[in-house]
Design a protein around this motif. Sequence first.
Motif, short mmCIF file in Angstrom:
data_model
loop_
_atom_site.label_atom_id
_atom_site.label_comp_id
_atom_site.label_asym_id
_atom_site.label_seq_id
_atom_site.Cartn_x
_atom_site.Cartn_y
_atom_site.Cartn_z
N LEU A 29 -19.23 -2.67 -1.79
CA LEU A 29 -19.15 -2.03 -0.58
C LEU A 29 -18.30 -0.55 -0.65
N ARG A 30 -18.67 0.51 -0.07
CA ARG A 30 -17.84 1.74 -0.35
C ARG A 30 -16.89 1.98 1.18
N LEU A 31 -15.56 1.81 0.89
CA LEU A 31 -14.71 2.09 1.94
C LEU A 31 -13.79 3.48 1.73
N THR A 32 -13.53 4.11 2.86
CA THR A 32 -12.72 5.21 2.55
C THR A 32 -11.39 5.15 3.40
N ALA A 33 -10.30 5.31 2.73
CA ALA A 33 -9.00 5.33 3.43
C ALA A 33 -8.58 6.68 3.65
N SER A 34 -8.40 7.01 4.95
CA SER A 34 -8.00 8.44 5.34
C SER A 34 -6.49 8.36 5.64
N LEU A 35 -5.53 9.28 5.13
CA LEU A 35 -4.16 9.34 5.39
C LEU A 35 -3.78 10.92 5.81
N SER A 36 -2.87 10.69 6.72
CA SER A 36 -2.13 12.18 7.25
C SER A 36 -0.96 11.81 7.63
N THR A 37 -0.15 12.89 7.51
CA THR A 37 1.31 12.93 7.86
C THR A 37 1.60 14.30 8.80
N GLN A 38 2.66 13.69 9.63
CA GLN A 38 3.23 15.09 10.48
C GLN A 38 4.76 15.17 10.13
N SER A 39 5.13 14.65 8.84
CA SER A 39 6.28 14.80 8.54
C SER A 39 6.56 16.19 7.94
N PRO A 40 7.46 16.99 8.40
CA PRO A 40 7.96 18.36 7.43
C PRO A 40 7.93 18.28 6.26
N GLY A 41 8.58 17.17 5.65
CA GLY A 41 8.90 17.06 4.22
C GLY A 41 7.73 16.37 3.44
N GLY A 42 6.73 15.75 4.31
CA GLY A 42 5.78 15.17 3.45
C GLY A 42 5.79 13.69 3.12
N VAL A 43 5.19 13.07 2.73
CA VAL A 43 5.30 11.77 2.14
C VAL A 43 4.56 11.47 1.08
N ALA A 44 5.19 10.79 0.01
CA ALA A 44 4.74 10.25 -1.31
C ALA A 44 4.58 8.91 -1.32
N GLY A 45 3.86 8.11 -2.27
CA GLY A 45 3.75 6.82 -2.41
C GLY A 45 2.56 6.19 -2.83
N ARG A 46 1.93 4.57 -2.54
CA ARG A 46 1.13 4.21 -3.28
C ARG A 46 0.18 3.46 -1.92
N LEU A 47 -1.09 3.57 -2.19
CA LEU A 47 -1.98 3.18 -1.18
C LEU A 47 -2.84 1.94 -2.05
N ARG A 48 -2.88 0.84 -1.34
CA ARG A 48 -3.95 -0.17 -1.82
C ARG A 48 -4.86 -0.69 -0.81
N LEU A 49 -5.54 -1.48 -0.96
CA LEU A 49 -6.50 -2.28 -0.05
C LEU A 49 -6.09 -3.74 -0.31
N LEU A 50 -5.94 -4.72 0.76
CA LEU A 50 -5.90 -5.92 0.84
C LEU A 50 -7.05 -6.69 1.14
N VAL A 51 -7.47 -7.39 0.22
CA VAL A 51 -8.89 -7.96 0.19
C VAL A 51 -8.79 -9.50 0.44
N PRO A 52 -10.03 -10.30 0.74
CA PRO A 52 -9.73 -11.63 0.96
C PRO A 52 -10.05 -12.20 -0.61
N ASP A 53 -9.41 -13.46 -0.74
CA ASP A 53 -9.22 -14.13 -2.05
C ASP A 53 -10.62 -14.15 -2.70
N GLY A 54 -10.46 -13.78 -3.96
CA GLY A 54 -11.68 -13.70 -4.62
C GLY A 54 -12.60 -12.47 -4.92
N TRP A 55 -12.14 -11.53 -3.94
CA TRP A 55 -12.70 -9.98 -3.75
C TRP A 55 -11.91 -9.47 -4.87
N SER A 56 -12.79 -8.32 -5.25
CA SER A 56 -12.13 -7.06 -6.11
C SER A 56 -12.24 -5.79 -5.79
N VAL A 57 -11.21 -4.95 -6.07
CA VAL A 57 -11.50 -3.44 -5.50
C VAL A 57 -11.13 -2.67 -6.42
N GLN A 58 -11.77 -1.33 -6.73
CA GLN A 58 -11.41 -0.22 -7.57
C GLN A 58 -11.44 1.07 -6.68
#
Length: 832
Positions: A516-545
């Motif tokens: 399945l193809r899923l798209t995560a869209s992120l945005s910020t209104q913070s003047p200083g921006g934001v950095a970090g990590r994004l991941r998907l939480l999937v059911p047991d036995g599923w995999s994500v790349q």
Amino acid sequence: MAVGRLLRGLGSAKRVLLIGAHPDDEDTSLLAWLERGRGADAAYLSLSRGEGGQNLIGPELGVGLGLVRTAELLAARELDGAEQFFTRAFDFGYSKSAEETFRFWPEDTLLADLVRVVRVFRPQVIVSTFSGTPRDGHGQHQVAGILAREAFDAAGDPQRYPQQIAEGLRPWTPLKLYRSTRFDPDATTLQIETGELDPLYGRSYHQIAMASRSRHRSQDMGRIESLGPQQTSLQLLESRVASDSTANETSMFDGVDTTLTGALTAFADTDLRRRLIRDLDAYAEAIAAARLAGPEAAQSEDLVAQLAEALWRLRRAMALAQDSPAAAEPIFVLEKQEEKLERALAEAAGIIVDAFGDDDLVVPGQDVEIEVQIWNGGGESIEVRRVELLSPAGRQDAATGPLSAGALSRRRFRLRIPASAVPTRAYFLRAPQTAGLYSWPADAAERGRPLGPPVIEVEVDVLVAGELVRRRVEAVYRFADQARGEVRRPIHVVPILSASLEPRVAVRPLGGEGSLRLTASLSTQSPGGVAGRLRLLVPDGWSVQPAEAELDLSESGSSASFDFAVEPRPDLQAGSYAISALVESADGGTYREGYTMIDYPHIRRSVLYRDAVANVNTFPLAVDRGRRVGYVPGAGDAMVGAIAALGLSADVLDERALAAGDLSDYDVVVLGIRSYETNPALAANNDRLMEWVRAGGTLVVQYQQYGYFNGDFAPYMLRARFPHDRVADESAAVTILNSEHRVFRYPNEIEADDFTGWVQERGLYFPHEWDERYEPLLAMADPGEDPKRGGLLVAEYGEGLYVYTGLSLFRQLPAGVPGAYRLLANLLSLGR
């Protein structure tokens, strides 16, 4: 002119509460006549926010539509002048009986909400839009009529809802109960002329009301502002006024003491009462003198002096009454007068206060600058005594001092939104709701109100002719749009990061292969921006790349999208599976939801939050993937996304494609809901579309309204009666009338089980009469009614097929209902 309008509300105490079930149920002509014409305090109490309706102007349904319609009510009230209240009821959709409605809206809970509003607003007169009988039609209308009668009796009983008394509310006994006789004219006992021309507005109250009603754009309520006589008709149902007689009643206030001194009857101290009456009589004389000066005296020194004297006398009476044990009711009445009189005095003195922020979407930790502008547009000097900013950062004061005639003063504040600030969210959406009710907040002051207080406000106290006048305004963001001119937006606190996951509903055929193809869209209104990590939480036995993605949004307004391939477990069973996006920022924050702005030119901008979750629905599904699909947009259904979820693509047919495009490129064309109403190009090119059907195309027409039926757009006769046939019970039994028809056979075997799990309703705008060349394929009915057979009709037309369906696919597909997707796949496979 503005001063003259405000003077109408001074010197008397008239309060009228209208009660209905939904936004747009109110009698706007009566509200405008009361507020604008008679200086009364009028309010409309809508049981719900109209979440169960349709939306002509955009994609919002459910909670989102409730926010749209709440804002439309507020926009309407700006014109007719009334206040707005709500109960906690969530509009669950059309209902055909009060009994069904009370299953979703517990009677005692909603009655408590009505009683609360009556005790807060304290009307002498209640007007019910509905009778509380089956004649009202919609079950929610019936319930509104029933509860209006019950609240009329319950609000004055201190034994009913004593927790409200403990909060500080006081019992209140209304004196008269009316109902509208708009649909029952023979029962009328009182007619009010609302077509009267008002010289201060240059319009009649009916014209003001029609402009107000036209603010309900999502419900296609645009109205002509007609000239000439117009009436509001009412029936007196109950009266506690002994002298009342329906035979000779000329006003809803007949027999009601609307004088300010009428509130003094509770005083046992006769000497105090005499002194108060003397002061209030002097106040009334001052108001009469101000009225005598006329609207042309606005901003004159004499008028300012008269209003200042009236305010002094009113405050003297309030000070006299303040210490008495019986003061509560007189103080309530006099404080209403004081508020109106302060506005009138400010208008007469030419005092205008505004406040502007440098951003409309602010985040915790952000610095914000607010400029307060105070303009003395009058002819005399004034003194600014207090300028105070109220914000999530607390209170801040600014310099005070004199302000000469004609001068404009600017005060600037700089504040930091606290890191702990909670994002702006309508108070009734802060906690999960039940099927038919919102969760009420802990703060009793917010209950029943439209949205909640502004994020940032400014209070300014000004000394005018010896009297202190307070102005309180919301700080807004202002900018110039080259097409629209000045645009003002409320300030909202939003999360530092907004996350969404699309598609929100994904379909996985049982036994299907591939990711399945899923798209995560992120945005910020913070003047200083934001950095970090994004991941998907999937059911047991599923995999994500990929397993995770690094993000670095450098500044306010930055956005990014990330694609993920999700592989379900090999032994996946039928069911619904949730996948969520999680962002962990470098500073330790976690983010799991996103927001969109509900933004239309006619209403106040608001924020709609959604969890960053995609629901993967797995069920037996076959799709003819060779089909070429076209789609003609209507009133905001989610059909294109649903077709994409089936693994097909749909070309959106615009005006040019309908007029001159090669329709032979398509095997099937789907028309969006209400498309003949909202898409002029469709009606203009209907003959061309019919020729395409005749040549072998398949046209699937989703539900349309009366303009479609009356316009003879179908190839053969279709008629809908008024009110139209519909099946409101989403669990109503469905009978397949011809199980051998291709629509039930290919590529999916459709059975009765495919109609389980539907939401809100089966369908609406079912034809009641049709040409014999249509074949009805389904029958269904609400309890106690005869079967409706117009929900799915198919006819051959030349070499092609013409399909009309009133089934509410526009509700089922976004909800991920398996049977709706299976039926859609079959509809798309009909024909050549």
